[in-house]
Design an enzyme around this catalytic site. Structure first.
Site, mmCIF file in Angstrom:
data_model
loop_
_atom_site.group_PDB
_atom_site.id
_atom_site.type_symbol
_atom_site.label_atom_id
_atom_site.label_comp_id
_atom_site.label_asym_id
_atom_site.label_seq_id
_atom_site.Cartn_x
_atom_site.Cartn_y
_atom_site.Cartn_z
ATOM 1 N N SER A 1 -15.649 -11.294 -9.477
ATOM 2 C CA SER A 1 -15.348 -12.532 -10.195
ATOM 3 C C SER A 1 -16.642 -13.283 -10.486
ATOM 4 O O SER A 1 -17.644 -13.099 -9.803
ATOM 5 C CB SER A 1 -14.440 -13.405 -9.323
ATOM 6 O OG SER A 1 -14.406 -14.701 -9.835
ATOM 7 N N SER A 2 -16.588 -14.150 -11.476
ATOM 8 C CA SER A 2 -17.796 -14.907 -11.866
ATOM 9 C C SER A 2 -18.218 -15.881 -10.770
ATOM 10 O O SER A 2 -19.336 -16.380 -10.778
ATOM 11 C CB SER A 2 -17.519 -15.692 -13.143
ATOM 12 O OG SER A 2 -16.416 -16.565 -12.939
ATOM 13 N N CYS A 3 -17.340 -16.131 -9.783
ATOM 14 C CA CYS A 3 -17.700 -17.120 -8.757
ATOM 15 C C CYS A 3 -18.672 -16.536 -7.727
ATOM 16 O O CYS A 3 -19.097 -17.216 -6.798
ATOM 17 C CB CYS A 3 -16.456 -17.652 -8.047
ATOM 18 S SG CYS A 3 -15.723 -16.443 -6.947
ATOM 19 N N TYR B 1 -14.304 -16.495 -0.637
ATOM 20 C CA TYR B 1 -13.879 -15.462 -1.604
ATOM 21 C C TYR B 1 -15.107 -14.837 -2.255
ATOM 22 O O TYR B 1 -15.195 -13.617 -2.388
ATOM 23 C CB TYR B 1 -13.000 -16.119 -2.662
ATOM 24 C CG TYR B 1 -12.556 -15.226 -3.796
ATOM 25 C CD1 TYR B 1 -13.143 -15.334 -5.055
ATOM 26 C CD2 TYR B 1 -11.558 -14.277 -3.623
ATOM 27 C CE1 TYR B 1 -12.736 -14.531 -6.103
ATOM 28 C CE2 TYR B 1 -11.143 -13.465 -4.667
ATOM 29 C CZ TYR B 1 -11.742 -13.606 -5.915
ATOM 30 O OH TYR B 1 -11.339 -12.800 -6.957
ATOM 31 N N LYS C 1 -16.341 -10.883 -2.222
ATOM 32 C CA LYS C 1 -16.550 -10.103 -3.445
ATOM 33 C C LYS C 1 -17.998 -9.596 -3.543
ATOM 34 O O LYS C 1 -18.246 -8.501 -4.016
ATOM 35 C CB LYS C 1 -16.180 -10.934 -4.678
ATOM 36 C CG LYS C 1 -14.681 -11.115 -4.861
ATOM 37 C CD LYS C 1 -13.974 -9.766 -5.085
ATOM 38 C CE LYS C 1 -12.489 -9.893 -5.309
ATOM 39 N NZ LYS C 1 -11.848 -8.575 -5.563
ATOM 40 N N HIS D 1 -4.699 -20.663 -11.209
ATOM 41 C CA HIS D 1 -5.924 -21.076 -11.900
ATOM 42 C C HIS D 1 -5.565 -22.138 -12.926
ATOM 43 O O HIS D 1 -4.379 -22.401 -13.182
ATOM 44 C CB HIS D 1 -6.578 -19.862 -12.573
ATOM 45 C CG HIS D 1 -7.180 -18.908 -11.599
ATOM 46 N ND1 HIS D 1 -6.547 -17.767 -11.185
ATOM 47 C CD2 HIS D 1 -8.342 -18.961 -10.910
ATOM 48 C CE1 HIS D 1 -7.303 -17.134 -10.307
ATOM 49 N NE2 HIS D 1 -8.404 -17.840 -10.120
HETATM 50 O O1 GFB Z 1 -9.361 -22.253 -12.596
HETATM 51 P P1 GFB Z 1 -9.736 -23.086 -11.426
HETATM 52 O O2 GFB Z 1 -8.695 -23.359 -10.427
HETATM 53 O O3 GFB Z 1 -10.925 -22.386 -10.686
HETATM 54 O O4 GFB Z 1 -10.291 -24.557 -11.833
HETATM 55 P P2 GFB Z 1 -12.486 -22.275 -10.935
HETATM 56 C C1 GFB Z 1 -11.110 -24.702 -12.925
HETATM 57 C C2 GFB Z 1 -11.317 -26.188 -13.187
HETATM 58 O O5 GFB Z 1 -10.081 -26.689 -13.740
HETATM 59 C C3 GFB Z 1 -11.643 -27.085 -11.987
HETATM 60 C C4 GFB Z 1 -9.764 -27.945 -13.158
HETATM 61 O O6 GFB Z 1 -12.636 -28.010 -12.416
HETATM 62 C C5 GFB Z 1 -10.327 -27.820 -11.743
HETATM 63 O O7 GFB Z 1 -10.527 -29.117 -11.198
HETATM 64 N N1 GFB Z 1 -8.318 -28.148 -13.222
HETATM 65 C C6 GFB Z 1 -7.717 -29.121 -13.942
HETATM 66 C C7 GFB Z 1 -7.384 -27.393 -12.632
HETATM 67 N N2 GFB Z 1 -6.381 -29.049 -13.787
HETATM 68 C C8 GFB Z 1 -6.144 -27.972 -12.980
HETATM 69 C C9 GFB Z 1 -4.959 -27.377 -12.488
HETATM 70 O O8 GFB Z 1 -3.825 -27.814 -12.749
HETATM 71 N N3 GFB Z 1 -5.097 -26.263 -11.707
HETATM 72 C C10 GFB Z 1 -6.320 -25.739 -11.407
HETATM 73 N N4 GFB Z 1 -6.387 -24.620 -10.648
HETATM 74 N N5 GFB Z 1 -7.493 -26.279 -11.849
HETATM 75 C C11 GFB Z 1 -12.068 -20.125 -9.564
HETATM 76 C C12 GFB Z 1 -12.338 -19.657 -8.155
HETATM 77 O O9 GFB Z 1 -12.860 -21.277 -9.766
HETATM 78 O O10 GFB Z 1 -12.466 -19.188 -10.544
HETATM 79 C C13 GFB Z 1 -11.724 -18.310 -7.921
HETATM 80 O O11 GFB Z 1 -11.834 -20.612 -7.238
HETATM 81 C C14 GFB Z 1 -12.047 -17.349 -9.047
HETATM 82 O O12 GFB Z 1 -12.230 -17.795 -6.723
HETATM 83 C C15 GFB Z 1 -11.775 -17.949 -10.391
HETATM 84 O O13 GFB Z 1 -13.383 -16.993 -8.962
HETATM 85 C C16 GFB Z 1 -12.192 -17.022 -11.503
HETATM 86 O O14 GFB Z 1 -12.782 -21.661 -12.250
HETATM 87 O O15 GFB Z 1 -13.141 -23.578 -10.637
#
Ligand code: GFB
Length: 319
Positions: free
Chosen positions: A113-115, A142, A146, A185
């Site tokens: 993953s990109s993280c 995580y 990875k 996500h």
């Molecule tokens: O997609 P996301 O949960 O993960 O959150 P990451 C991306 C951004 O969206 C964050 C905002 O800045 C969140 O605060 N956000 C806004 C929300 N509304 C929402 C919502 O309703 N749900 C969620 N989930 N986010 C992940 C990693 O990071 O990227 C994983 O935690 C994985 O491990 C994945 O690598 C690809 O993009 O920040």
């Protein structure tokens, strides 16, 4: 090893076929004419159980493996359950990679993953920025798991001469995603929330964080195509980024989801929720140099995902 097209008649195992990525990879392999596809549900083979994985590989002996099985989740799930994300992913990938090497799997693609890249890596993020800086704390467990998988692939190549590779996709979306409002996500989480608000006539919808972080979104069908392309055109231990090459602020994404769903109320930003990494745009020059490019634009992909979600909602099968 000169890169040869995959043998479409050779036994090919998709680990994680019921997830977002595994489901798309399985569908793509079927469309590409792979005739000996092997899958197993987690109830049939719990990949965290080393004995079960060894028995499965002894029995099936796949020539090709796509390792898409993982415990995944959005920023809140990762921040809340780091021990589970670490332990499950370390066990899944270690068991599958060891069993594949022990039973003669010829080609294997490990998905990260990109993280895995540093929180403040220079943008767009090149593959060689790995391990050059501190990780984003909300998903460091995580990410380390990875990164360990990437290094295990490199170690197996060095010690056993296997032709296994690693790929690092950007944020993914599409049919088969997890739409759970807390664990998902951002993109599916917003689809679910905006659709519910539209149906219930809610005047506002909450978006997590400040809306200022930027994210890149790749449709999972594009990713599936990239997986087969890499297995047939790449054989090096360095991870390869898979992305679309452009990103947008979360606030803009949220408005795009609202427009796509047809929600006309107000967006409210809940800054008690974490923003996470400010930006993680992937440099995709490596995979472009190998002849692959993303084809599904965000508006098109989002509209198709909303349509798919509505079908699941009507059928009562939303995950
Ligand atoms: O997609 P996301 O949960 O993960 O959150 P990451 C991306 C951004 O969206 C964050 C905002 O800045 C969140 O605060 N956000 C806004 C929300 N509304 C929402 C919502 O309703 N749900 C969620 N989930 N986010 C992940 C990693 O990071 O990227 C994983 O935690 C994985 O491990 C994945 O690598 C690809 O993009 O920040």
């Amino acid at each position: 090893m000169s890169i040869a097209p995959l043998d479409r008649s050779a036994r090919t195992y998709v680990a994680g076929h019921r997830g977002l990525v595994g489901g798309a990879v399985l569908a793509h392999l079927q469309a590409e004419g792979f005739t000996d596809l092997v899958t197993a549900t987690s109830a049939e083979v719990d990949l965290r159980d080393r004995g079960a994985v060894e028995a499965f590989f002894d029995r099936e002996r796949p020539a090709t493996v796509v390792l898409a099985a993982a415990k995944v989740g959005g920023i809140l799930a990762n921040a809340t359950y780091p021990a589970d994300f670490f332990s499950d992913n370390i066990r899944i990938q270690t068991n599958v990679l060891d069993a594949a090497a022990a039973t003669g799997t010829e080609r294997l693609l490990f998905l990260g993953s990109s993280c895995i890249y540093p929180k403040f890596a220079e943008q767009p993020i090149r593959e060689d920025s790995l391990l050059t800086g501190l990780l984003e704390p909300t998903n460091d467990a995580y990410a380390i798991a990875k990164i360990a998988g990437v290094l295990q692939v490199q170690a197996l190549r060095r010690q056993h001469g296997v032709h296994y590779i690693s790929a690092m996709p950007t944020n993914l979306y599409g049919p088969g995603d997890n739409f759970n409002p807390e664990g998902s996500h951002v993109l599916p989480g917003l689809i679910r929330r905006f659709e519910a608000a539209r149906l219930d006539g809610d005047p506002t919808v909450t978006v997590w964080g400040t809306g200022t972080p930027r994210r890149e979104f790749l449709h999972v069908s594009d990713l599936a195509r990239a997986c087969v392309h890499l297995l047939e055109n790449y054989d090096d231990g360095a991870p390869v980024n898979i992305g679309v090459g452009e990103d947008l602020p979360i606030a803009e994404l949220a408005q795009l989801v609202a427009d796509t769903v047809g929600y006309t109320g107000e967006l409210v930003f809940d800054t008690t929720k974490p923003d996470g990494t400010p930006r993680k745009l992937l440099d995709v020059s490596t995979i472009h140099g190998l002849g692959w490019r993303a084809e599904i634009g965000l508006r098109e992909g989002l509209a198709a995902t909303v349509a798919w979600y509505r079908e699941q909602l009507a059928a009562g099968t939303v995950r």
